[in-house]
Design a protein around this motif. Structure first.
Motif: not given
Length: 299
Positions: A53-57
């Motif tokens: 749900g973000t751009a950083t995993i």
């Protein structure tokens, strides 16, 4: 980053996308570059993967992966090359558009750091320690996991340099292979205080410990420098004080004792004949019945 070197073995994997993504179906897989062996396959939906749900995993390899390991493909070893694959569709955007993934050996690869030769951080007993119980194990704590190679841990008497015991690092008395903590268990004989016996860890005596250079090494074969002097790791064993009589045969106030009964005295620690006598008296008039020197063959 791709082709990065010197990466700590406890590094987490971080993937930054150009838009918000969500975990879907598939794995992030770590491979050894030399033979393609799978080190760990981490499902994108598992608890080891955060940031959906973000751009950083962020991907957290298991605890085991944080430890360097010799000859073990399930450990993220120091100084080793790895590559990462991501299954197509393991992540997708809010519209269901799937990430293409990484399916080759070159798009994302790295080399973990070589920490250099193992360093000894602490010991039990500590250097210059006093009052150490004679049944204490020797514990060596390193800054990275180490493995027994070739050599010995040797205990010496400080007064004359006599070898008390030389313990091979590959023997059963040395445990902790593949960890940062090595425990050395001296033989049962060493647990007994001994007067004038170089094979016993005597109470109230000073000792020093040597470790053969290269006796331990890390996963890359970097050898521990060892201890080769009489001052880096020395200690003094505890003096338990005067011996105490624990029991006797015959017991105090015993009756019906056979006339040929031997006298047995049990102490709380090993004792040795010195100077004096064991004397038997008649209770009624304190007449001396017999006297035996403690150094005689009868004792």
């Amino acid at each position: 980053a791709d082709d990065a070197t010197g990466i700590p073995t406890d590094t987490t994997l971080v993937f930054t996308f150009d838009e918000t993504v969500y975990s879907a179906t598939g794995d992030i897989t770590i491979h050894r570059s030399d033979n393609g062996t799978v080190v760990e396959a981490i499902p994108a939906t598992s608890g080891q993967v955060t940031g959906s749900g973000t751009a950083t995993i962020t991907v957290n390899p298991t605890v085991e992966l944080l430890t360097a390991g010799a000859g073990d493909t399930q450990l993220l070893a120091a100084g080793t090359n790895y590559y990462i694959n991501i299954d197509p569709g393991a992540f997708q955007d809010s519209l269901g558009n799937a990430y293409a993934g990484i399916a080759n050996t070159t798009s994302l690869n790295f080399t973990s750091a070589d920490p250099g030769a193992p360093q000894l951080l602490s010991t039990t007993p500590a250097d210059d320690a006093t009052g150490i119980p004679t049944d204490t194990n020797i514990v060596l704590v390193f800054d990275e996991p180490v493995y027994p190679a070739t050599g010995e841990v040797t205990i010496y008497r400080s007064d004359d340099g006599t070898v008390v015991e030389a313990i091979p690092v590959t023997g059963g008395q040395v445990t902790g292979d593949g960890t940062t903590t090595i425990t050395v268990n001296p033989t049962v004989g060493l647990f007994t205080a001994g007067a004038g016996d170089t094979q016993l860890l005597a109470a109230g005596t000073s000792y020093y410990v040597n470790v053969t250079p290269g006796a331990f090494q890390d996963s890359l074969g970097n050898p521990y420098a060892g201890i080769t002097n009489s001052t880096s790791l020395n200690f003094t064993s505890a003096d338990p004080g005067a011996p105490l009589l624990v029991s006797s045969t015959p017991a105090d106030d015993a009756t019906g004792v056979a006339v040929n009964t031997d006298l047995v005295f049990t102490f709380d620690e090993p004792v040795y004949p010195a100077t004096g006598e064991i004397t038997i008296h008649r209770s009624e008039d304190e007449t001396v019945v017999g006297t035996t020197a403690v150094t005689s063959w009868r004792v």
